[in-house]
Design a protein around this motif. Structure first.
Motif, PDB file in Angstrom:
ATOM      1  N   LEU A 212      39.413  33.166  38.363  1.00  0.00           N
ATOM      2  CA  LEU A 212      38.013  33.620  38.355  1.00  0.00           C
ATOM      3  C   LEU A 212      37.462  34.082  37.174  1.00  0.00           C
ATOM      4  O   LEU A 212      38.115  34.971  36.344  1.00  0.00           O
ATOM      5  CB  LEU A 212      38.279  34.905  39.382  1.00  0.00           C
ATOM      6  CG  LEU A 212      36.795  35.631  39.719  1.00  0.00           C
ATOM      7  CD1 LEU A 212      35.812  34.917  40.368  1.00  0.00           C
ATOM      8  CD2 LEU A 212      37.238  36.978  40.425  1.00  0.00           C
ATOM      9  N   ASN A 213      36.266  33.673  36.795  1.00  0.00           N
ATOM     10  CA  ASN A 213      35.676  34.071  35.426  1.00  0.00           C
ATOM     11  C   ASN A 213      35.219  35.401  35.554  1.00  0.00           C
ATOM     12  O   ASN A 213      34.121  35.476  36.522  1.00  0.00           O
ATOM     13  CB  ASN A 213      34.633  32.735  35.374  1.00  0.00           C
ATOM     14  CG  ASN A 213      33.935  33.190  33.857  1.00  0.00           C
ATOM     15  OD1 ASN A 213      34.297  34.085  33.192  1.00  0.00           O
ATOM     16  ND2 ASN A 213      33.298  32.173  33.352  1.00  0.00           N
ATOM     17  N   GLU A 214      35.748  36.292  35.124  1.00  0.00           N
ATOM     18  CA  GLU A 214      35.339  37.584  35.168  1.00  0.00           C
ATOM     19  C   GLU A 214      33.919  37.928  34.476  1.00  0.00           C
ATOM     20  O   GLU A 214      32.848  38.352  35.049  1.00  0.00           O
ATOM     21  CB  GLU A 214      36.265  38.679  34.519  1.00  0.00           C
ATOM     22  CG  GLU A 214      37.612  38.542  35.180  1.00  0.00           C
ATOM     23  CD  GLU A 214      37.752  38.831  36.702  1.00  0.00           C
ATOM     24  OE1 GLU A 214      36.887  39.479  37.080  1.00  0.00           O
ATOM     25  OE2 GLU A 214      38.894  38.822  37.301  1.00  0.00           O
ATOM     26  N   SER A 215      33.759  37.730  33.072  1.00  0.00           N
ATOM     27  CA  SER A 215      32.574  37.814  32.428  1.00  0.00           C
ATOM     28  C   SER A 215      32.751  37.277  30.941  1.00  0.00           C
ATOM     29  O   SER A 215      33.798  37.516  30.553  1.00  0.00           O
ATOM     30  CB  SER A 215      32.197  39.324  32.400  1.00  0.00           C
ATOM     31  OG  SER A 215      32.748  40.089  31.753  1.00  0.00           O
ATOM     32  N   GLY A 216      32.035  36.468  30.835  1.00  0.00           N
ATOM     33  CA  GLY A 216      31.768  35.955  29.121  1.00  0.00           C
ATOM     34  C   GLY A 216      32.940  34.666  29.185  1.00  0.00           C
ATOM     35  O   GLY A 216      33.548  34.411  30.104  1.00  0.00           O
ATOM     36  N   ILE A 217      32.917  34.019  28.175  1.00  0.00           N
ATOM     37  CA  ILE A 217      33.626  32.808  27.748  1.00  0.00           C
ATOM     38  C   ILE A 217      35.027  33.189  27.576  1.00  0.00           C
ATOM     39  O   ILE A 217      35.325  33.977  26.854  1.00  0.00           O
ATOM     40  CB  ILE A 217      33.021  31.960  26.471  1.00  0.00           C
ATOM     41  CG1 ILE A 217      31.757  31.553  26.941  1.00  0.00           C
ATOM     42  CG2 ILE A 217      34.005  30.770  26.288  1.00  0.00           C
ATOM     43  CD1 ILE A 217      30.950  30.968  25.665  1.00  0.00           C
ATOM     44  N   GLY A 218      35.909  32.547  28.409  1.00  0.00           N
ATOM     45  CA  GLY A 218      37.497  32.546  28.334  1.00  0.00           C
ATOM     46  C   GLY A 218      37.912  33.981  29.036  1.00  0.00           C
ATOM     47  O   GLY A 218      39.145  34.173  28.772  1.00  0.00           O
ATOM     48  N   ASN A 219      37.029  34.603  29.826  1.00  0.00           N
ATOM     49  CA  ASN A 219      37.489  35.961  30.115  1.00  0.00           C
ATOM     50  C   ASN A 219      37.741  35.725  31.544  1.00  0.00           C
ATOM     51  O   ASN A 219      36.667  35.840  32.475  1.00  0.00           O
ATOM     52  CB  ASN A 219      36.711  37.264  29.919  1.00  0.00           C
ATOM     53  CG  ASN A 219      36.984  38.421  30.284  1.00  0.00           C
ATOM     54  OD1 ASN A 219      38.133  38.460  30.934  1.00  0.00           O
ATOM     55  ND2 ASN A 219      36.084  39.287  30.878  1.00  0.00           N
ATOM     56  N   PHE A 220      38.807  35.283  32.037  1.00  0.00           N
ATOM     57  CA  PHE A 220      39.223  34.810  33.489  1.00  0.00           C
ATOM     58  C   PHE A 220      40.490  35.492  33.814  1.00  0.00           C
ATOM     59  O   PHE A 220      41.273  35.900  33.167  1.00  0.00           O
ATOM     60  CB  PHE A 220      39.355  33.437  33.622  1.00  0.00           C
ATOM     61  CG  PHE A 220      40.125  32.551  32.869  1.00  0.00           C
ATOM     62  CD1 PHE A 220      41.375  32.603  33.071  1.00  0.00           C
ATOM     63  CD2 PHE A 220      39.669  32.016  31.501  1.00  0.00           C
ATOM     64  CE1 PHE A 220      42.257  31.690  32.392  1.00  0.00           C
ATOM     65  CE2 PHE A 220      40.540  31.423  30.825  1.00  0.00           C
ATOM     66  CZ  PHE A 220      42.029  31.140  31.256  1.00  0.00           C
ATOM     67  N   SER A 221      40.525  35.697  35.268  1.00  0.00           N
ATOM     68  CA  SER A 221      41.747  36.103  36.108  1.00  0.00           C
ATOM     69  C   SER A 221      42.311  34.744  36.570  1.00  0.00           C
ATOM     70  O   SER A 221      41.788  34.077  37.279  1.00  0.00           O
ATOM     71  CB  SER A 221      41.682  37.256  36.610  1.00  0.00           C
ATOM     72  OG  SER A 221      40.810  36.921  37.889  1.00  0.00           O
ATOM     73  N   VAL A 222      43.846  34.817  36.777  1.00  0.00           N
ATOM     74  CA  VAL A 222      44.589  33.738  37.520  1.00  0.00           C
ATOM     75  C   VAL A 222      45.028  34.311  38.723  1.00  0.00           C
ATOM     76  O   VAL A 222      45.662  35.571  38.912  1.00  0.00           O
ATOM     77  CB  VAL A 222      45.492  33.221  36.606  1.00  0.00           C
ATOM     78  CG1 VAL A 222      46.166  32.165  37.456  1.00  0.00           C
ATOM     79  CG2 VAL A 222      44.995  32.777  35.171  1.00  0.00           C
ATOM     80  N   HIS A 223      44.845  33.529  39.735  1.00  0.00           N
ATOM     81  CA  HIS A 223      45.384  34.074  41.236  1.00  0.00           C
ATOM     82  C   HIS A 223      46.317  32.840  41.886  1.00  0.00           C
ATOM     83  O   HIS A 223      45.739  31.815  41.978  1.00  0.00           O
ATOM     84  CB  HIS A 223      44.256  34.250  42.109  1.00  0.00           C
ATOM     85  CG  HIS A 223      43.349  35.264  41.468  1.00  0.00           C
ATOM     86  ND1 HIS A 223      43.195  36.605  41.888  1.00  0.00           N
ATOM     87  CD2 HIS A 223      42.336  35.479  40.432  1.00  0.00           C
ATOM     88  CE1 HIS A 223      42.312  37.377  41.193  1.00  0.00           C
ATOM     89  NE2 HIS A 223      41.709  36.474  40.095  1.00  0.00           N
ATOM     90  N   LEU A 224      47.232  33.259  42.485  1.00  0.00           N
ATOM     91  CA  LEU A 224      48.186  32.415  43.304  1.00  0.00           C
ATOM     92  C   LEU A 224      47.596  32.707  44.815  1.00  0.00           C
ATOM     93  O   LEU A 224      47.826  33.835  45.244  1.00  0.00           O
ATOM     94  CB  LEU A 224      49.627  32.430  43.242  1.00  0.00           C
ATOM     95  CG  LEU A 224      50.693  31.966  43.959  1.00  0.00           C
ATOM     96  CD1 LEU A 224      50.368  30.311  43.677  1.00  0.00           C
ATOM     97  CD2 LEU A 224      51.958  32.375  43.568  1.00  0.00           C
TER      98      LEU A 224
END
Length: 512
Positions: A212-224
């Motif tokens: 999930l792209n939180e905000s900005g380039i490369g700022n994402f969270s990973v989810h299972l």
């Protein structure tokens, strides 16, 4: 006299059982179009020891089905002008599937290698289901895939605004395609990307890894995420890799009923450290990430020379793991665990001089693969051993491909085969990872005229000429048992040749 005849017969039997590399005729298939103008033909090897060549071009889906002895068994051409057809998918058995969509409905074509015929069925395809899918995996009644994942689709969407980012279930028993959205942060939106998916057969569940792209380039969270087959979310676990690690690949492995492992390779761009990461999940808990130093596994002992041929341009090489792409083949399961086959490739970047503007720039031309490692894991996904196949790739693919074929079965030697432009390199390991047959090279094809022998153009972009003058590529496929197919891809034709690993000489005793 009787003893002499028995001895002579024994010698003849020994010689007949000792397999050697075979050199059959080359199967040459002329193509009705230049291979640089359409999709590249693909080869699929079936469990019944036959293979098919699939060529999608000019509104036609063409299939040529051959025996292992290169006899043409069947040939079919189907008009697909009205359909947006996805890439072919092989069920690891005796069928190839093609999913298509138009403005009204959907369909599936599948070629059956046993019946030797193409079959078409209409599908009740949910209108919000996108054709832009990847991660196709088979399940008992059909296929599962993620829609609208990384990458740009080659197909026009039916209605992009109404399509969902979600998980698609191709129920071929009931001729339906259902989709259920992936919902994070309270909504299904364009910031979600599904990068790994698998059907867990023992649990009858679907596991997906998404960002999930939180905000900005490369700022994402990973989810299972864990779903049942009706699309109900059973479990949602936000997970986080060690700070600084950039994931390069991920697989979801089922190790027991409601027990999964998410594993892959990650690299720290700041210090070039590479790690094998692993996350264990069961219905009661989820553990912390485990890390294995990949640099100690992927040593340089098998690294081939990564290079590209200069063509009035200098190569740009930054041999850093942070820039490498890792191609991990689907796990190969045995009765005591599974194998991982990993290939590392570096982008080829060259200095380009545009003769019209006299300006220079750096452009990517393709990839060079410099090693292929075979990793063995036990049934609980614990690392057991690794060994490697030496690779030197002189002519390179435009895109990153799987360039190594494998044959592995319980209680049997493991065989790897890699093909460059003209020769096949092979290596055999025992079940403990020891090389029982060292790397061996066999010339399969004669070299054709390459771009290096062509005249330098007087006008136009040097990069464009460098790219379009490339006319040779090669692939290798595991046919069955000891047999592999080498495929030499020329500008207007395919050349196919069979290779067999040498068998083990057996002792035979006769009563006299």
């Amino acid at each position: 006299m009787k003893q002499i005849l028995v001895i002579l017969f024994s010698v003849l039997m020994l010689n007949s059982l000792a397999q050697i590399d075979i050199k059959p005729k080359i199967l040459t298939i002329e193509m009705p179009h230049k291979l640089t103008e359409g999709r590249e033909p693909e080869i699929f090897c079936f469990q019944n020891n036959t293979f098919a060549i699939v060529d999608i071009n000019g509104g036609l889906l063409n299939i040529k089905h051959y025996s292992a002895e290169f006899s043409l068994l069947n040939e079919e051409s189907i008009e697909i002008e009205e359909w947006n057809i996805n890439e072919p998918h092989w069920d690891k058995n005796n069928r190839i599937y093609f999913f298509g969509r138009n403005l009204v409905t959907g369909c599936v074509f599948y070629y059956d290698a046993i019946d030797q015929k193409m079959i078409q069925k209409n599908l009740d395809w949910a209108q919000e289901a996108s054709l832009n899918m990847t991660g196709f995996v088979p399940y008992d009644n059909g296929w599962i895939a993620c829609s609208q994942v990384f990458g740009i689709s080659n197909f026009k969407e039916v209605n992009r605004k109404k399509t969902l980012k979600g998980i698609n279930i191709f129920d071929l028993e009931n001729n339906k395609v259902n989709v259920f959205p992936i919902v994070l942060d309270g909504e299904d939106n364009g910031r979600i990307n599904c990068f790994a998916i698998n059907y867990m057969k023992q649990s009858n569940m679907i596991a997906a890894a998404v960002t999930l792209n939180e905000s900005g380039i490369g700022n994402f969270s990973v989810h299972l995420l864990i779903y049942d087959m009706k699309g109900t979310l059973i479990a949602h676990h936000p997970v986080e890799l060690e700070s600084g690690l950039l994931p390069k690949s991920t697989n979801l492995i089922e190790v027991g009923k409601m027990e999964f492992v998410m594993m892959g390779i990650a690299v720290n761009p700041k210090n070039d450290d590479a790690s094998l990461y692993k996350l264990r999940y069961n219905e009661n808990s989820i553990e912390e990430f485990e890390y294995e130093d990949a640099n100690s596994i992927f040593t340089e002992e098998c690294a081939g020379e990564t290079h590209t041929t200069d063509f009035r341009a200098k190569s740009v090489w930054i041999n850093s793991p942070a820039l490498a792409d890792y191609s991990i083949h689907p796990p190969i399961y045995t009765n005591d665990g599974f194998y991982y086959l990993v290939e590392r490739s570096f982008p080829i970047k060259i200095y380009v001089l545009d003769v019209k503007t006299n300006s220079r720039s750096i452009r990517q031309f393709g990839y060079n693969t410099d090693f292929s490692y075979l990793l063995k894991f036990d049934q609980n996904a614990n690392f057991v051993w690794s060994n490697c196949l030496e690779i030197t790739l002189e002519n390179t693919p435009t895109h990153l491909y799987d360039l190594v074929a494998i044959d592995a079965a319980p209680s049997r030697d493991i065989k790897l085969a890699y093909i460059g432009v003209s020769e096949l390199k092979s290596k055999t390991f025992d079940a403990n990872g020891n090389a029982v047959k060292p790397a061996n090279s066999t010339t399969l094809f004669e070299m054709q005229t390459s771009g290096n022998n062509l005249p330098i153009p007087k006008t136009g972009s040097e990069f464009d000429f460098y790219r379009t003058s490339y006319i040779e590529k090669s692939r290798v496929y595991h046919l069955q048992g000891n047999s592999f197919l080498g495929c030499h891809i020329l500008k207007n034709s395919l050349e196919i040749k069979k290779f067999e690993f040498e068998g083990v000489r057996k002792r035979i005793y006769f009563a006299v």
